[in-house]
Write a protein that holds these residues in place. Sequence first.
Motif, PDB file in Angstrom:
ATOM      1  N   TRP A  80       0.814  -1.216   0.000  1.00 39.77           N
ATOM      2  CA  TRP A  80       0.000   0.000   0.000  1.00 39.77           C
ATOM      3  C   TRP A  80       0.850   1.270   0.000  1.00 39.77           C
ATOM      4  O   TRP A  80       0.558   2.250  -0.656  1.00 39.77           O
ATOM      5  CB  TRP A  80      -0.927   0.035   1.228  1.00 39.77           C
ATOM      6  CG  TRP A  80      -2.336  -0.333   0.905  1.00 39.77           C
ATOM      7  CD1 TRP A  80      -2.937  -1.535   1.151  1.00 39.77           C
ATOM      8  CD2 TRP A  80      -3.332   0.472   0.268  1.00 39.77           C
ATOM      9  NE1 TRP A  80      -4.232  -1.517   0.704  1.00 39.77           N
ATOM     10  CE2 TRP A  80      -4.506  -0.296   0.162  1.00 39.77           C
ATOM     11  CE3 TRP A  80      -3.344   1.780  -0.221  1.00 39.77           C
ATOM     12  CZ2 TRP A  80      -5.680   0.187  -0.404  1.00 39.77           C
ATOM     13  CZ3 TRP A  80      -4.515   2.265  -0.796  1.00 39.77           C
ATOM     14  CH2 TRP A  80      -5.672   1.470  -0.887  1.00 39.77           C
ATOM     15  N   THR A 130     -11.618  -4.670   7.464  1.00 40.47           N
ATOM     16  CA  THR A 130     -12.225  -3.383   7.152  1.00 40.47           C
ATOM     17  C   THR A 130     -11.111  -2.473   6.637  1.00 40.47           C
ATOM     18  O   THR A 130      -9.932  -2.748   6.846  1.00 40.47           O
ATOM     19  CB  THR A 130     -12.885  -2.742   8.381  1.00 40.47           C
ATOM     20  OG1 THR A 130     -11.883  -2.523   9.384  1.00 40.47           O
ATOM     21  CG2 THR A 130     -13.977  -3.622   8.940  1.00 40.47           C
ATOM     22  N   ASP A 131     -11.482  -1.373   5.969  1.00 39.84           N
ATOM     23  CA  ASP A 131     -10.498  -0.494   5.339  1.00 39.84           C
ATOM     24  C   ASP A 131     -10.516   0.865   6.042  1.00 39.84           C
ATOM     25  O   ASP A 131     -11.482   1.629   5.907  1.00 39.84           O
ATOM     26  CB  ASP A 131     -10.834  -0.320   3.852  1.00 39.84           C
ATOM     27  CG  ASP A 131     -11.019  -1.657   3.153  1.00 39.84           C
ATOM     28  OD1 ASP A 131     -10.128  -2.514   3.298  1.00 39.84           O
ATOM     29  OD2 ASP A 131     -12.049  -1.845   2.484  1.00 39.84           O
ATOM     30  N   LEU A 173      -9.915   4.564   6.498  1.00 34.63           N
ATOM     31  CA  LEU A 173      -9.751   5.694   5.584  1.00 34.63           C
ATOM     32  C   LEU A 173      -8.997   6.829   6.268  1.00 34.63           C
ATOM     33  O   LEU A 173      -8.774   6.813   7.495  1.00 34.63           O
ATOM     34  CB  LEU A 173     -11.117   6.179   5.102  1.00 34.63           C
ATOM     35  CG  LEU A 173     -11.998   5.111   4.424  1.00 34.63           C
ATOM     36  CD1 LEU A 173     -13.352   5.702   4.065  1.00 34.63           C
ATOM     37  CD2 LEU A 173     -11.308   4.548   3.187  1.00 34.63           C
ATOM     38  N   ALA A 207     -13.897   3.661   8.925  1.00 40.19           N
ATOM     39  CA  ALA A 207     -13.525   2.415   8.262  1.00 40.19           C
ATOM     40  C   ALA A 207     -14.642   1.966   7.323  1.00 40.19           C
ATOM     41  O   ALA A 207     -15.825   2.017   7.686  1.00 40.19           O
ATOM     42  CB  ALA A 207     -13.243   1.328   9.285  1.00 40.19           C
ATOM     43  N   ARG A 235      -8.699   6.220  -1.084  1.00 38.33           N
ATOM     44  CA  ARG A 235      -8.758   5.411   0.140  1.00 38.33           C
ATOM     45  C   ARG A 235      -7.695   5.772   1.176  1.00 38.33           C
ATOM     46  O   ARG A 235      -7.691   5.193   2.263  1.00 38.33           O
ATOM     47  CB  ARG A 235      -8.610   3.932  -0.225  1.00 38.33           C
ATOM     48  CG  ARG A 235      -9.632   3.446  -1.281  1.00 38.33           C
ATOM     49  CD  ARG A 235     -10.670   2.601  -0.687  1.00 38.33           C
ATOM     50  NE  ARG A 235     -10.031   1.468  -0.062  1.00 38.33           N
ATOM     51  CZ  ARG A 235      -9.656   0.356  -0.694  1.00 38.33           C
ATOM     52  NH1 ARG A 235      -9.878   0.244  -1.996  1.00 38.33           N
ATOM     53  NH2 ARG A 235      -9.071  -0.619  -0.050  1.00 38.33           N
ATOM     54  N   SER A 266      -4.891   1.649   4.516  1.00 36.33           N
ATOM     55  CA  SER A 266      -5.551   0.379   4.245  1.00 36.33           C
ATOM     56  C   SER A 266      -4.553  -0.780   4.164  1.00 36.33           C
ATOM     57  O   SER A 266      -3.345  -0.592   3.988  1.00 36.33           O
ATOM     58  CB  SER A 266      -6.327   0.456   2.928  1.00 36.33           C
ATOM     59  OG  SER A 266      -7.522   1.175   3.096  1.00 36.33           O
ATOM     60  N   TYR A 296      -6.382  -3.943   2.997  1.00 37.19           N
ATOM     61  CA  TYR A 296      -7.183  -4.819   2.145  1.00 37.19           C
ATOM     62  C   TYR A 296      -7.562  -4.152   0.811  1.00 37.19           C
ATOM     63  O   TYR A 296      -7.557  -2.942   0.682  1.00 37.19           O
ATOM     64  CB  TYR A 296      -8.441  -5.255   2.881  1.00 37.19           C
ATOM     65  CG  TYR A 296      -8.131  -5.878   4.218  1.00 37.19           C
ATOM     66  CD1 TYR A 296      -7.493  -7.112   4.305  1.00 37.19           C
ATOM     67  CD2 TYR A 296      -8.440  -5.221   5.412  1.00 37.19           C
ATOM     68  CE1 TYR A 296      -7.196  -7.680   5.526  1.00 37.19           C
ATOM     69  CE2 TYR A 296      -8.142  -5.792   6.641  1.00 37.19           C
ATOM     70  CZ  TYR A 296      -7.518  -7.012   6.690  1.00 37.19           C
ATOM     71  OH  TYR A 296      -7.213  -7.574   7.900  1.00 37.19           O
ATOM     72  N   ASN A 349      -6.230  -3.982  -2.245  1.00 31.52           N
ATOM     73  CA  ASN A 349      -5.270  -3.244  -3.058  1.00 31.52           C
ATOM     74  C   ASN A 349      -5.256  -3.856  -4.459  1.00 31.52           C
ATOM     75  O   ASN A 349      -4.685  -4.922  -4.669  1.00 31.52           O
ATOM     76  CB  ASN A 349      -3.866  -3.313  -2.442  1.00 31.52           C
ATOM     77  CG  ASN A 349      -2.831  -2.590  -3.292  1.00 31.52           C
ATOM     78  OD1 ASN A 349      -3.161  -2.004  -4.331  1.00 31.52           O
ATOM     79  ND2 ASN A 349      -1.590  -2.633  -2.856  1.00 31.52           N
TER      80      ASN A 349
END
Length: 427
Positions: free
Chosen positions: A165, A284-285, A287, A292, A399, A403, A405, A407
């Motif tokens: 990332w 979860t992502d 931000l 998230a 995003r 993060s 997840y 990608n």
Amino acid sequence: MTETKDKGTPSLSRRSLLKAGLTSGVAAGVAGAAGAARAAGDPLITEIQDWNRYLGDGVDAAPYGLPSEFESEVVRRNVPWLTADAVASINFTPLHELDGIITPNGLCFERHHGGVAQIRPQDHRLMINGLVDTPLVFTMEDLKRFPRENHVYFLECAANGGMEWRGSQLNGCQFTHGMVHNVMYTGVKLKTLLEEAGVKTNGKWVLPEGADAAHMTRSIPMEKALDDCLVAWKMNGEALRAEQGYPLRLVVPGWEGNMWVKWLRRLEVGDQPWHHREETSKYTDLLETGKARRFTWVMDPKSVITSPSPQMPVSHGKGPMVISGLAWSGNGRITRVDVSLDGGRNWKTARIDGPSLSKSLHRFYLDIDWDGSEMLIQSRAMDEHGFYQPTKNELRAARGENSIYHNNGIQTWYVQKNGAVENVEVS
């Protein structure tokens, strides 16, 4: 293969170059090397070798066949520093060593949260409970009496590429993209089993639960459960491998891998999601705003060049080169893959070869004549719904950089003049 020149292809076709190498010995690279070996009287041709002289093993030497001993480097590999313990860790698929779209069962990446459960199929049970008319318990034999289906789907961990990332980290597509595999699953539709139990009108969600020590659970909306999910017991024609959930797993096509619960033992029907650990603090992502993203199930369009790549350098010198890679989308079929040799300034459309199946890996090729100069090679995929694979800058703009997840940013490999390849970033 055609000998006609088309837009963007080199001036000398592959067939004419190979023909020149075999007849006159003037071509460089692979064709020239083959011609020179034959002219010198290659002992591998002129002398009897041991495999010509002695009998080999009989038919019972390996009743369940094994790869050739000369392919011993083609294995899954771990990254020891990635997790605290190998029991809850990842083994990556060697994508750079494979071709076509099907992943051999013994090379499918592993992700465990509590190690590999070993379950006798005679002892395994699947329960359906919750908001159903009739709670049911199935044995494996019970399940195999329902109508079954076969489907080829990719399975990708939501964290595939997560280490990249903030920039390039791992020098090999096995490690940057190897949390994906693609097999044919055999099983019964989840819809069939839910209909057998009778879902009540207020049943809107399904909670699959694993029988392993981690008791993996995720909430799945009923629309997806009734659409294309399978309860599977075979992969590529053989029983599931233990590390893939033997004897029973859930298949959730196109959605992140942690929802494909392995060692499936229970399906609870409820009227709302459960908000368990794996869908709150995990998967979860986060931000830039501190909020998230949750329930980000679908795996967006993605691709990667598998050869050349850091573990698959160019060893043949100038001349014909096959650039090969994989593309996939959780939305459906891949319709186009573009390849750049100069870091995204110019693009050529690659050739997609083999079956083009919904929510399956697609194999692409771009055939070039390499002049030995440096290249920054990239690929970008587009699916049948028009979704494109973004650049890493586009992904970060949307995003942030927190993060792990999902990608699906464009990957860059730097091919040096000597054929060595490195993981770099051109964003």
